[in-house]
Design a protein around this motif. Structure first.
Motif, mmCIF file in Angstrom:
data_model
loop_
_atom_site.group_PDB
_atom_site.id
_atom_site.type_symbol
_atom_site.label_atom_id
_atom_site.label_comp_id
_atom_site.label_asym_id
_atom_site.label_seq_id
_atom_site.Cartn_x
_atom_site.Cartn_y
_atom_site.Cartn_z
ATOM 1 N N ALA A 13 47.441 -5.836 -110.299
ATOM 2 C CA ALA A 13 47.959 -6.778 -111.282
ATOM 3 C C ALA A 13 49.478 -6.702 -111.317
ATOM 4 C CB ALA A 13 47.387 -6.470 -112.654
ATOM 5 N N VAL B 19 43.478 -19.742 -116.678
ATOM 6 C CA VAL B 19 43.214 -18.860 -115.547
ATOM 7 C C VAL B 19 42.919 -19.703 -114.316
ATOM 8 C CG1 VAL B 19 40.735 -18.672 -115.985
ATOM 9 C CG2 VAL B 19 41.936 -16.808 -114.813
ATOM 10 N N CYS C 95 46.931 -11.328 -109.979
ATOM 11 C CA CYS C 95 46.077 -10.230 -109.547
ATOM 12 C C CYS C 95 45.695 -10.484 -108.096
ATOM 13 C CB CYS C 95 44.834 -10.159 -110.416
ATOM 14 S SG CYS C 95 43.680 -8.844 -109.956
ATOM 15 N N TYR D 162 47.349 -5.751 -119.819
ATOM 16 C CA TYR D 162 46.415 -6.724 -119.260
ATOM 17 C C TYR D 162 45.850 -6.189 -117.953
ATOM 18 C CZ TYR D 162 47.733 -10.219 -122.697
ATOM 19 O OH TYR D 162 47.911 -10.914 -123.884
ATOM 20 N N TYR D 163 44.530 -6.271 -117.846
ATOM 21 C CA TYR D 163 43.823 -5.771 -116.677
ATOM 22 C C TYR D 163 43.063 -6.895 -115.993
ATOM 23 C CZ TYR D 163 44.413 -1.186 -118.924
ATOM 24 O OH TYR D 163 44.920 -0.051 -119.512
ATOM 25 N N CYS D 164 43.083 -6.891 -114.666
ATOM 26 C CA CYS D 164 42.167 -7.766 -113.944
ATOM 27 C C CYS D 164 40.966 -6.941 -113.490
ATOM 28 C CB CYS D 164 42.842 -8.466 -112.772
ATOM 29 S SG CYS D 164 43.670 -7.395 -111.571
ATOM 30 N N VAL E 22 35.416 -12.677 -111.508
ATOM 31 C CA VAL E 22 36.741 -12.066 -111.737
ATOM 32 C C VAL E 22 37.187 -12.372 -113.158
ATOM 33 C CG1 VAL E 22 37.457 -12.054 -109.329
ATOM 34 C CG2 VAL E 22 37.843 -14.096 -110.697
ATOM 35 N N TRP F 196 38.583 -2.498 -111.197
ATOM 36 C CA TRP F 196 39.653 -2.724 -112.157
ATOM 37 C C TRP F 196 41.010 -2.514 -111.508
ATOM 38 C CZ3 TRP F 196 39.052 -4.337 -117.199
ATOM 39 C CH2 TRP F 196 37.739 -4.377 -117.672
ATOM 40 N N ARG G 287 42.103 -19.254 -109.785
ATOM 41 C CA ARG G 287 41.841 -18.351 -108.671
ATOM 42 C C ARG G 287 42.078 -19.079 -107.361
ATOM 43 N NH1 ARG G 287 35.681 -16.477 -108.976
ATOM 44 N NH2 ARG G 287 36.242 -15.397 -107.036
ATOM 45 N N TRP H 88 40.073 -11.338 -116.638
ATOM 46 C CA TRP H 88 41.198 -10.667 -117.283
ATOM 47 C C TRP H 88 40.718 -10.097 -118.620
ATOM 48 C CZ3 TRP H 88 45.815 -9.783 -115.030
ATOM 49 C CH2 TRP H 88 46.196 -10.593 -113.952
#
Length: 127
Positions: A5, A71, A21, A95-97, A35, A117, A73, A37
């Motif tokens: 990320a 979001v 990400c 913030y995590y993907c 996928v 993660w 992709r 967030w």
């Protein structure tokens, strides 16, 4: 298998920011993966932000970001982005993907359903 990320930093209330990400090690399977967030503010539980179940499905959003975050992709590049607008101090968090090969639709917003993660990127919004 790795998720990276990036894009966090500082913003003022009302501003915008874009997170990215990048996935690696998934081979040609990224387009078939779920996928997402998530974010986690200090002292709070990890919160669902947004996710794609799989390519071809519409994105889902958490109630607190609906209408403000978008979001996307890019399966060709194995990337996912989160465009955040109308930021408030309440958006301050790491913030995590995340990604999953075998998630079921009803678990899309559940952090425990994701096996992969990223390391997280800090977003700080000042008032």
């Amino acid at each position: 298998v790795q998720l990276q990320a990036s894009g966090g930093g500082y913003a003022q209330a009302g501003g915008s920011m874009k997170l990215s990400c990048t996935a690696s090690g998934f081979g040609g399977t990224f387009s078939r993966m779920s996928v997402a967030w998530f974010r986690q503010a200090p002292g709070k539980e990890r919160e669902f932000v947004s996710a794609f179940f799989r390519s071809g499905y519409s994105a889902q959003y958490g109630n607190s970001v609906k209408g403000r975050f978008t979001v996307s992709r890019d399966n060709a590049k194995n990337t996912m982005s989160l465009h955040m607008t109308s930021l408030t101090p309440e958006d301050t968090a790491v913030y995590y993907c995340a990604a999953s090969r075998s998630l079921i639709l009803s678990s899309l917003g559940r952090a425990s359903a994701y096996a992969y993660w990223g390391q997280g990127t800090l977003v700080t919004v000042s008032s």
